[in-house]
Structure formats: structure tokens, C-alpha cells
Design an enzyme around this catalytic site. Structure first.
Site: not given
Length: 824
Positions: A230-232, A234
Site C-alpha cells: 500500500s501507499d503510506w 493507503g
């Protein structure tokens, strides 16, 4: 160091020995930048670092261990140089190793759909083929050295507006033909080991839990066998993300996995085989990067490598695009030169957001020119400003931290800052305060340089206010409102005014307290102060230009404008820069404008200046690379990777309907479909200011003769085109040969033409070379959403070769009798 050949027996044997708890522990971060080790089995900790124009390491976005700053994505896109991107990838592997990491969170391959996207600077191009080829080379270079790439952001992240919740509504044909191709190239050609999901939703489903994107397309259709993270912050769910195919939730400590995931397994919501598959993906990447047995302590080094300095300087020059030249460039070096503009003595080397880092050094254009020419023939005037926020206060500040949000009691920790900004994540104040429930008071002095009105600005992710000599001047505490700073977690800058006296010190006190956040767990503030410039500054610049042989005007934007977390409101130059250029050009017809932006700008003064160079954000060697190009010591080797429209309203994403852009009610519609970038301008008969692929040279090139080898086209869809390229000028240089395919009998609405192959060609004066451009069946295909296949339909396909999307010569055509179907 090279990537290891995966030993599945080793990975499978480890999986067999791991408990459910141990497997689950690897599916989320231990901290902001690393996974937990499994000490019982001797499994090391996988560590990552932000990119893509450097390797920041584990520090904050502000400060931290120094790193090499490379040219940004759009600059690298403008090089059109696949070999150079591989070379930069190899260099960035060394940078990543110096920060004790195993994975670089790069490259960024989203498409430049809109000219106002705040993150355009980080992306390569508006074209999927150019983006894909460059990304695959970057990834291959990086991974040759044993560092894993993490291509991002998968998918549909073409705007920063409400990006953590917005749903990108994109039809499958547009996804397949435009937005997914760079990721497909990253997987199939670059063999990327990592993919990062986007924050946004795609057609209603969060990208981090989008089973069709992650499991069906990425893994089953493309054969991806690395890890998906995931993005941070996210990732928003437990069972949904794991079942969809998201291997890793970042950052740590976990929010939705850990004990929650174990409970989901025990409740039958997630199968144990699914946990094993997710863990296997992570262990496989660890095996390939040599991380499984890496027990070394993380040590971050500020390695300032001479070879990387030279590479950054060379790449920065090759990225620069010569947009106009009425014979004034290259400069002779004997003229008197007025060096003017807000970017003249400030080194604009990178964009803002997670790509920013603490560079080893910054070379401004003024410093580059002084190093090349000496200072005797140079003069300087600022003319105007171009900042988005008040200039950062740089002074010594004592910081006292309180383990509460009321600034009460005795401080738990004290330290010193050298400037009035901070970006706090995770570990704060040596761990002596609670990261999401602390306050801080900063105290220092400011000495005004001029008498009169001063503007004091403060923006914060959290509550903040500024006192000057005990007077509350700027208040972002009492009526805090969410705005567009700090990845949309912060308020817009609040500005107050106060009269100050030159040379008389005043006390500055900044108070800060955390508050609840919406998506990203960050706390931050930035405070600046300045005395506004008036019209007399522009008049002085024009007067200086009139007295000089040449006027160089350095204008553009900076990382406050071109930044993650915020789109631009227009593509006009900020502040009074257009006025400055017009005044200088009116005073001196030999005016050259050097632009530094992360994308296109409107140029109302274009007809009145003698030259324009687009220099982008070329990294820490900015001033030296700019001087090299202006003085002819290096060729302006860049060609536009994004069309420059005459005005913002010409852009495909511009619409009176907010659903199209910037989005409405949580949804943004990609209503233009496949007609992005130059395809849009072709379809609607709009002439751009400068077309895709455009760029002038200091020499001249001629294309002549061609042959088309299409004997197997009916059978396998393959075609090869040979063309002769000659340097007919007086000096060495480079050009980009671009091949476009134009379907003439398509059963669906297709673009007038599409870039399908290109080659960067370097030639000495008088030298010529035959260039071969090869096309596979996909170069002629469209995606049939009904059948889920790529289709090369019967009919004629024209082929044109040229040096930009407008300057092309018809080369010939090929024709098919039968249909050819290809799997995705």
C-alpha cells in the site's frame, strides 16, 4: 551486487516453519520504513526508502542524512533516453544501498492527464509507451544492482485533489490503452519486484483492495510475482485488502492487520493459503534482494560520489528543452549578462512531497554562471518573487516539547532547529512524547533587513500560531480549516502583517499542537516571513537588462507549487513573473527566458523574447547544467514528453463540468477516454504552443530514405522500419526519431496517431546512421472490452516518422486482411 535467483525451496521451507503469527507479522510494517525481522528463523528486516529522484533514507522529509538529488521524472522523460534511465537506475541502487535499504519506492509512472497535476513533475510523460520504455529501463538498471524497484501508483492517480478518497472513473479501454501500459511494461519488460497501490479508488473500489487490478490483471494476466504494498496509510481494511492481493500494509505499526488479521483467519474471512501466498510474495522479494539473511544494523551514509555528480550534471543538461532560439544561443561568453528573476540565485532542484530529500548541495543558476564565466560580466536583479508560501524563516530556534496538547507543565524534551519548519512522523522528541498527542513551543529571533510591512505566514498539519514580540500575528489555531498543505492534512497558509524596523531584532514564538488527522498520521508546520517587493523591483531589473548585452530571466515555479498533495489552480507563472519577463524583453530584445517548472506554463511573452529554455528541476547540479547548455558546453538534449498548450483550457482534463476535473462528490470522470495529451489536440484540431516531442538543437538533422519490412505482418503483426538520420549541422548533437502509427479503418474511435517506437540518436557533425524501429502486434492493436482481448483489426495502418508530434513525414503503410487477437 545482483538480484539473487529465487530459491523457492528456501522460501517454501521457511513458510513451512513459520507460525501463522509470524507469517502475519510480515504483512505489515514494523515502523515507517521497514518490516519486522523474524529472529527465530534468522529472517532479516526488509527496508525501503523513498525515491524516485534520489534515496532519502529513513529520515523526515525535512533534514535527515544528505542524499544525491537527481533530475525529476518529467526531466528524465524529456531525455527520451532509455540507456540514460538505466544508468540512473544503477546509480540510484548505490544511493539506496548507502541508506541501508533494499527497495526504492520508485519509479512514478502515472500519466500526465492534466497540466495542473501537482505531481506531474514526478511522472515521465503524457504518453504510455514513452513512460513504459523509460520506466522499464530505470527498473532494470536499479534491479541489476540488487535493489528492488517499487513502481507506483497503481492505478488512476493522475490528480492530487482529494486523492485519498477520490474515485477515478476510467473505462476499461482507456485503462488498458493508456493508464495501465506503463505498469505492464514495468512488469513484463522491467521485471519489477514491487508495485505500490494508489491512494484513490478506481471505479468505486480502493486501489489497495481492488481484486481485478491486483489479482486478475497484475498477477494472472501479466505474471507479476513480486510484492504489492500500500501507499503510506493507503490501506483501509483487513480481509478485503488481503483477499484482493495486497501483500503489505505500510507503514507500521499495523492498523488493520496483526491481531485483526489473525482474527479474520480464525473467523474464516481469510484463508490460511491466502496468508501463505501473501507472505510468500514478500519472502520471494527478500530472497531476490539478499535480505533474508541480512542481519546488519541499518546505517545511513551521506555518500557524495563524484561519478553521481557528473551523471546528474550530464542528465540535467540532456533533459533541457530548447523551445525557442532566435540565434542568441549558445552564448558567446564575451557578452555582459543581466541575470534576473526569482530563480536566478535560488537553486530549484526538485519538486515537493515524498520525493524531496536533503541534498548534498544545491547549485543555483547564478553560481553556475559565475563558475563558468566569473562575476565580472554578470549583474543581478531579483525583479519579483514566485513563492507560494512566505519565505522560510531561517534562524536558530529552541524547541520545547510537551507530552500534552496544551503546552502545559515542564518540557519533556528540548532541542534546536535551524529553520521554522518540522515534519513529525512516528518517533518524536527522542520518544519522550506521544506522537499524536503532543505540543511544542519554538522561540528565536528575526532581524528585518528593511523597514516597513512584513508578512508572516504559518501552515500546519495540527494547530499553530505565531507571536512576534508577544503579539499574536498569524493564527492557524483558533479557526483551523483543512486546506492543501502537507498532503492535504494541513491548513492553507494563514498570513498576518506587522510593521518592523530594519536591523531591530524581534522575538518569534511559534506554538504547535497535534490534532486528529483524516488519513495520514503526520504532524507538521512551516512558518515564513518577508517584506513584499514592489513595482520598483521590476523597473530595476528592466533597467539592468537595458544596460547589458544579454538578459537571462530565470522564472518558473518551485517545490511549493509542483508538489504532492496539491494541484495547481492554473498554469500561469505565479506572481508577477509574466510582468517581469515582458518588462525585461521590452528593455532588451536579446532576452532569454529559462523556465523551471514541473510541467507546461502559458507564455504570453513568447513572441517578444529571443530564446526559451525549459530546464525543469534538474537536481543538485542545476546551475552547472543550465550554464553548460546556455554556453553550448552541452547540447540541450531534451524533447517535450508533455504537450505545452497555449492555455490551460486547451488541456484534455479541462472542463466546465467538475466531474471531469477536479472531481465532484468524490468522483472524477476520465471522460476523454483514450484521447489524452497529443491525441486530444489532434482529435479537436487544437494547435499546442509546443507539441509533444518538440525540441530544438544547436545543430540540424535530416531524415531520409526508409524501408518497411512487413513480410510477417499478416502472420504475427510485426513490422520493422529503417530510416536514415544525418547530422547536417556544424556541431555534434542529438535528436529523437519518433514513429507514430495511424489506423485508418478502425472499428472503434481511435486516436489520429499514436507513438509506438522512438530512438535517441547522438551524431557528430556530418555523421549519419540508419535507425531501425521495431513494432510488434500490440503497436497496431486496440483493446476490445467485450472480448477482453487486444485486437489488430483488418485494414490499413499508416506509419509516419518525425521529430515531434507535428513535424512528421509519411513513411508508408501496412495492411491486414484478417483479424489478429492477442491476450492481455
Amino acid at each position: 551486487m545482483t538480484l539473487h535467483t529465487p530459491q523457492q525451496t528456501t522460501v517454501d521451507a521457511l513458510l513451512d516453519q513459520m507460525t501463522l503469527q509470524e507469517q502475519v507479522s510480515l504483512l505489515s510494517g514494523a515502523d515507517f520504513w521497514s518490516l519486522p525481522a523474524v529472529e527465530r528463523l534468522g529472517i532479516g528486516a526488509l527496508r525501503v526508502t523513498d525515491g524516485p529522484n534520489g534515496a532519502r533514507g529513513g529520515g523526515s522529509l525535512i533534514g535527515g542524512v544528505k542524499s544525491a538529488s537527481f533530475p525529476v521524472g518529467i526531466a528524465l522523460g524529456a531525455t527520451w533516453n532509455v540507456a540514460l534511465l538505466a544508468e540512473i537506475g544503477r546509480a540510484l541502487a548505490e544511493e539506496t544501498q548507502s541508506k541501508g535499504a533494499h527497495m526504492l519506492l520508485a519509479p512514478t509512472v502515472n500519466i500526465q492527464r492534466s497540466v495542473t497535476n501537482g505531481r506531474n513533475f514526478e511522472c515521465y510523460s503524457e504518453d504510455p509507451i514513452l513512460t513504459g520504455e523509460l520506466a522499464a529501463a530505470y527498473i532494470a538498471g536499479l534491479q541489476e544492482q540488487g535493489i528492488a524497484a517499487t513502481v507506483k501508483h497503481f492505478a488512476g492517480n493522475e490528480s492530487e485533489i482529494e486523492r485519498t478518497t477520490m474515485s477515478s472513473k476510467i473505462d476499461e479501454r482507456a485503462l488498458r490503452e493508456v493508464y495501465l501500459i506503463p505498469f505492464e511494461y514495468a512488469v513484463k519488460k522491467g521485471r519489477t519486484l514491487g508495485v505500490m497501490t494508489a491512494y484513490n479508488r478506481v471505479n468505486g473500489t480502493y486501489a489497495s483492495e481492488h481484486e481485478w487490478l491486483i489479482s486478475d490483471v497484475l498477477r494472472k494476466q501479466w505474471g507479476f510475482d513480486g510484492l504489492v504494498m500500500s501507499d503510506w496509510f493507503g490501506s483501509h481494511s483487513t480481509a478485503q485488502t488481503v483477499n484482493a492481493g495486497l501483500d503489505l500494509e505500510m507503514p507500521g505499526p499495523t492498523r488493520d492487520r496483526g491481531e485483526k488479521l489473525i482474527a479474520a483467519v480464525e473467523a474464516g474471512e481469510v484463508a490460511r493459503d491466502t496468508i501463505r501466498a501473501r507472505t510468500k510474495a514478500i519472502l520471494t522479494v527478500m530472497e531476490r534482494t539478499g535480505t533474508l539473511n541480512d542481519q546488519r544494523e541499518r546505517i545511513e551514509r551521506a555518500d557524495d560520489r563524484p561519478a553521481h555528480r557528473a551523471l546528474i550534471r550530464r542528465a540535467g543538461a540532456e533533459a533541457m528543452v530548447l523551445l525557442k532560439n532566435d540565434g542568441v544561443l549558445p552564448l558567446s561568453g564575451n557578452d555582459t549578462i543581466a541575470v534576473i528573476g526569482p530563480n536566478a540565485r535560488t537553486a530549484q532542484i526538485m519538486g515537493g512531497g515524498s520525493a524531496q530529500l536533503n541534498p548534498h548541495y544545491r547549485v543555483s543558476p547564478w553560481e553556475g554562471l559565475v563558475a563558468a564565466l566569473g562575476e565580472e560580466r554578470l549583474s543581478y536583479a531579483q525583479g519579483c518573487t514566485n513563492f507560494r508560501f512566505e519565505p522560510l524563516l531561517e534562524t536558530e530556534l529552541t524547541v520545547d516539547y510537551f507530552d500534552n496538547t496544551a503546552l502545559s507543565g515542564a518540557p519533556e524534551h528540548s532541542e534546536t532547529f535551524g529553520e521554522a519548519q518540522a515534519f513529525w512522523v512516528g518517533h518524536v522528541a527522542a520518544g519522550k512524547v506521544t506522537p499524536d498527542a503532543f505540543s511544542a513551543r519554538l522561540s528565536g529571533k528575526f532581524v528585518p533587513r528593511t523597514d516597513g510591512l512584513h508578512r508572516v505566514g504559518i501552515a500546519s498539519a495540527g494547530l499553530s500560531r505565531v507571536y512576534v514580540d508577544g503579539k499574536l500575528v498569524s493564527d492557524a489555531w483558533t479557526d483551523w480549516r483543512k486546506g492543501h498543505t502537507f498532503f492535504e492534512e494541513g491548513c492553507d497558509e494563514v498570513i498576518g502583517e506587522i510593521e518592523l524596523t530594519a536591523g531591530v531584532p524581534v522575538e518569534i514564538v511559534i506554538e504547535f499542537a497535534t490534532k486528529a488527522y483524516s488519513s495520514l498520521g503526520i504532524s507538521a508546520f512551516r512558518m515564513g516571513i518577508s517584506a513584499p517587493l514592489g513595482k520598483e523591483a521590476i523597473a530595476h531589473a528592466a533597467s539592468l537588462a537595458a544596460k547589458s548585452d544579454i538578459a537571462l530571466v530565470f522564472v518558473g515555479r518551485n517545490g511549493e507549487w509542483d508538489t504532492e498533495g496539491s494541484d495547481l489552480e492554473s498554469i500561469s507563472l505565479p506572481g508577477r513573473q509574466d510582468e517581469l519577463v515582458a518588462a525585461v524583453a521590452g528593455a532588451n530584445p536579446r532576452t532569454i527566458v529559462v523556465l523551471q517548472t514541473g510541467g507546461p506554463v502559458e507564455m504570453p511573452w513568447l513572441d517578444d523574447v529571443a530564446g526559451v529554455v525549459q530546464a525543469w528541476y534538474p537536481g543538485q547540479e542545476a546551475g552547472n547544467a543550465i550554464a553548460d547548455v546556455l554556453l553550448g558546453r552541452a547540447e540541450p538534449g531534451g524533447r517535450l514528453s508533455q504537450s505545452f498548450p497555449v492555455k490551460w483550457s486547451d488541456n484534455p482534463a479541462h472542463s466546465q463540468d467538475r466531474k471531469v476535473y477536479p472531481g465532484l462528490d468524490g468522483e472524477v470522470e476520465y471522460r476523454e477516454g483514450v484521447f489524452v495529451g497529443y491525441r486530444h489536440y489532434d482529435k479537436h484540431g487544437i494547435s499546442p504552443l509546443f507539441p509533444f516531442g518538440f525540441g530544438l538543437s544547436y545543430t540540424e538533422f535530416a531524415l531520409s530514405g526508409h524501408t518497411i519490412a512487413d513480410a510477417t505482418f499478416e502472420n504475427d503483426g510485426k513490422v520493422a522500419v529503417d530510416i536514415s538520420v544525418a547530422n547536417v549541422g556544424q556541431r555534434s548533437g542529438s535528436t529523437v526519431v519518433q514513429l507514430y502509427v495511424a489506423p485508418r479503418d478502425a472499428p472503434v474511435d481511435r486516436p489520429e496517431k499514436e507513438l509506438k517506437a522512438f530512438a535517441k540518436v547522438h551524431l557528430e557533425a556530418g555523421q549519419s546512421r540508419t535507425v531501425r524501429l521495431e513494432l510488434d502486434a500490440r503497436a497496431f492493436a486496440h483493446f476490445d472490452t467485450g472480448r477482453g482481448l487486444w485486437i489488430v483489426s483488418p485494414g490499413r495502418y499508416d506509419i509516419a516518422i518525425g521529430t515531434d508530434a507535428k513535424q512528421m513525414r509519411p513513411t508508408g503503410s501496412v495492411e491486414r486482411i484478417g483479424e489478429l487477437a492477442l491476450a492481455p
